[in-house]
Design an enzyme around this catalytic site. Structure first.
Site, PDB file in Angstrom:
ATOM      1  N   SER A   1       3.233  -1.984  10.433  1.00  0.00           N
ATOM      2  CA  SER A   1       4.710  -2.116  10.302  1.00  0.00           C
ATOM      3  C   SER A   1       5.632  -3.174  10.242  1.00  0.00           C
ATOM      4  CB  SER A   1       4.995  -1.834  11.938  1.00  0.00           C
ATOM      5  OG  SER A   1       4.485  -0.227  11.896  1.00  0.00           O
TER       6      SER A   1
ATOM      7  N   GLY B   1       2.742  -1.229   4.077  1.00  0.00           N
ATOM      8  CA  GLY B   1       2.807   0.254   3.996  1.00  0.00           C
ATOM      9  C   GLY B   1       4.161   0.753   3.693  1.00  0.00           C
ATOM     10  N   GLY B   2       4.826   1.319   4.786  1.00  0.00           N
ATOM     11  CA  GLY B   2       6.010   1.863   4.480  1.00  0.00           C
ATOM     12  C   GLY B   2       7.040   1.051   3.828  1.00  0.00           C
TER      13      GLY B   2
ATOM     14  N   GLU C   1      -7.140   4.425   7.779  1.00  0.00           N
ATOM     15  CA  GLU C   1      -6.525   5.980   7.714  1.00  0.00           C
ATOM     16  C   GLU C   1      -8.169   6.667   7.014  1.00  0.00           C
ATOM     17  OE1 GLU C   1      -3.114   5.796   5.313  1.00  0.00           O
ATOM     18  OE2 GLU C   1      -2.007   5.182   7.290  1.00  0.00           O
TER      19      GLU C   1
ATOM     20  N   GLU D   1      -5.584  -5.050  10.392  1.00  0.00           N
ATOM     21  CA  GLU D   1      -4.321  -4.067  10.850  1.00  0.00           C
ATOM     22  C   GLU D   1      -4.712  -3.301  12.080  1.00  0.00           C
ATOM     23  OE1 GLU D   1      -2.583  -2.638   6.761  1.00  0.00           O
ATOM     24  OE2 GLU D   1      -4.507  -1.586   7.031  1.00  0.00           O
TER      25      GLU D   1
ATOM     26  N   ASN E   1       0.728  -1.249   0.114  1.00  0.00           N
ATOM     27  CA  ASN E   1       0.137   0.024   0.123  1.00  0.00           C
ATOM     28  C   ASN E   1       0.848   1.168   0.180  1.00  0.00           C
ATOM     29  OD1 ASN E   1      -1.894   1.957   0.435  1.00  0.00           O
ATOM     30  ND2 ASN E   1      -2.149   1.539   2.573  1.00  0.00           N
ATOM     31  N   TRP E   2       0.827   1.955  -1.204  1.00  0.00           N
ATOM     32  CA  TRP E   2       1.981   3.007  -1.222  1.00  0.00           C
ATOM     33  C   TRP E   2       1.546   4.257  -0.608  1.00  0.00           C
ATOM     34  CZ3 TRP E   2       4.028   2.503  -7.181  1.00  0.00           C
ATOM     35  CH2 TRP E   2       4.604   1.324  -7.340  1.00  0.00           C
ATOM     36  N   LYS E   3      -0.005   4.103  -0.150  1.00  0.00           N
ATOM     37  CA  LYS E   3      -0.742   5.442   0.324  1.00  0.00           C
ATOM     38  C   LYS E   3      -0.456   6.577  -0.462  1.00  0.00           C
ATOM     39  CE  LYS E   3       0.500   3.721   4.886  1.00  0.00           C
ATOM     40  NZ  LYS E   3       0.093   3.580   6.253  1.00  0.00           N
TER      41      LYS E   3
ATOM     42  N   GLY F   1       2.180   2.281  10.843  1.00  0.00           N
ATOM     43  CA  GLY F   1       3.256   3.321  10.600  1.00  0.00           C
ATOM     44  C   GLY F   1       3.795   3.847  11.947  1.00  0.00           C
TER      45      GLY F   1
ATOM     46  N   HIS G   1      -9.793   1.012   4.757  1.00  0.00           N
ATOM     47  CA  HIS G   1      -8.475   1.382   5.575  1.00  0.00           C
ATOM     48  C   HIS G   1      -8.604   2.187   6.676  1.00  0.00           C
ATOM     49  CE1 HIS G   1      -4.482   2.539   6.509  1.00  0.00           C
ATOM     50  NE2 HIS G   1      -4.037   1.405   5.850  1.00  0.00           N
TER      51      HIS G   1
HETATM   52  C1  PEP Z   1      -0.882   0.385   5.800  1.00  0.00           C
HETATM   53  O1  PEP Z   1      -1.204   1.443   5.917  1.00  0.00           O
HETATM   54  O2  PEP Z   1      -1.981  -0.433   5.288  1.00  0.00           O
HETATM   55  C2  PEP Z   1       0.058  -0.369   6.843  1.00  0.00           C
HETATM   56  C3  PEP Z   1       0.271  -1.595   7.188  1.00  0.00           C
HETATM   57  O3  PEP Z   1       1.218   0.457   6.935  1.00  0.00           O
HETATM   58  P1  PEP Z   1       2.645   0.234   7.626  1.00  0.00           P
HETATM   59  O4  PEP Z   1       3.134  -1.039   6.996  1.00  0.00           O
HETATM   60  O5  PEP Z   1       3.601   1.627   7.310  1.00  0.00           O
HETATM   61  O6  PEP Z   1       2.457   0.080   9.117  1.00  0.00           O
END
Ligand code: PEP
Length: 251
Positions: free
Chosen positions: A212, A233-234, A97, A167, A9-11, A173, A95
């Site tokens: 994470s 994500g990151g 966010e 999640e 997920n590049w957000k 994040g 999601h």
């Molecule tokens: C996400 O936003 O779906 C996610 C899992 O982010 P991160 O891996 O950065 O925690």
């Protein structure tokens, strides 16, 4: 046997130049054959990613879709039919966010899930509790409510063509990760909730962990019996790190 899925997920990250650079790195990865790999770029770059990943076995998906499945008068939104036209395979719905910052409700998420499926996309339904909810002992209740909202609206059969991503909000994040045991407990509860209505759908349902995930913790997480890959994500913004996570899912 469920085929693991690792989705990046590049957000809201990227420029044309940085996307091109990331794809260059992804194209060079040796990916395990038994793992399905996907990337979910910002909508603006979908066409570029589809084009530049051509011939590489990495699927492309979106991070959101409209509640309305078909194109029409809804300024600023993107319809699932348009995502399908752009060669997307997956779309995230719900999601955290979007639930927390944009106030998306369980009902809206269920409509997006339905819109995605009606256009031939596989929704990835995101569920998870906040830190406050975990500390109040409400984790399973919250996750069950988020999952139940879609089951109630569309029936459990809808999960034969969908993915769930657990999640924990407090792990997204933040660098904090659920322990493999904490994650497994929730994943098993998700599968049990589906199994209570349809055991076959539950057996085939892929439940991803997100929060994470890095190469360093992926092997342990993916080693749990109900964890079928990850939503990353990151770490998905670094091709080598993402490749290592995909390989961990193949172990
Ligand atoms: C996400 O936003 O779906 C996610 C899992 O982010 P991160 O891996 O950065 O925690």
């Amino acid at each position: 046997m469920r085929r693991p899925l690792v989705a990046g997920n590049w957000k809201m990250h990227g420029t044309r130049a940085s996307v091109a650079e990331l794809i260059k790195g992804l194209r060079q990865l040796a990916l395990p054959a038994g793992v399905e790999v996907a990337v979910l770029p910002p909508c603006l770059y979908l066409q570029q990613v589809v084009h530049e990943l051509h011939g590489k076995s990495i699927a492309v998906g979106a991070q959101n879709c409209s509640v309305e499945p078909m194109q029409g008068a809804l300024t600023g939104e993107v319809a699932a039919s348009q995502l399908h036209d752009a060669e997307c395979v997956f779309v995230l719905v719900g999601h955290s966010e979007r639930r927390m910052v944009l106030g998306e409700t369980d009902q809206q998420v269920a409509r997006k899930f339905e819109a995605a499926q009606s256009c031939g996309l596989q929704p990835i339904l995101c569920v998870g509790e906040t830190l406050q909810e975990r500390e109040a002992g409400e984790t399973l209740l919250v996750v069950s409510r988020q999952l139940g909202a879609v089951i109630e609206e569309l029936g459990v059969g809808a999960f034969a063509r969908a993915v769930v991503a657990y999640e924990p909000v407090w792990a997204i994040g933040t660098g904090l990760t659920a322990t493999p045991q904490q994650a497994q407990e929730v994943h098993a509860a998700i599968r049990a909730q589906v199994a209570a209505e349809n055991a076959e759908v539950a057996r085939g349902l892929r439940v991803l962990y997100g929060g994470s995930v890095k190469a360093a913790n992926a092997v342990e997480l993916f080693g749990m019996s109900d964890i079928d890959g990850g939503l990353i994500g990151g770490a998905s913004l670094n091709a080598d790190e993402f490749g290592a996570i995909c390989r961990a899912a193949g172990n």
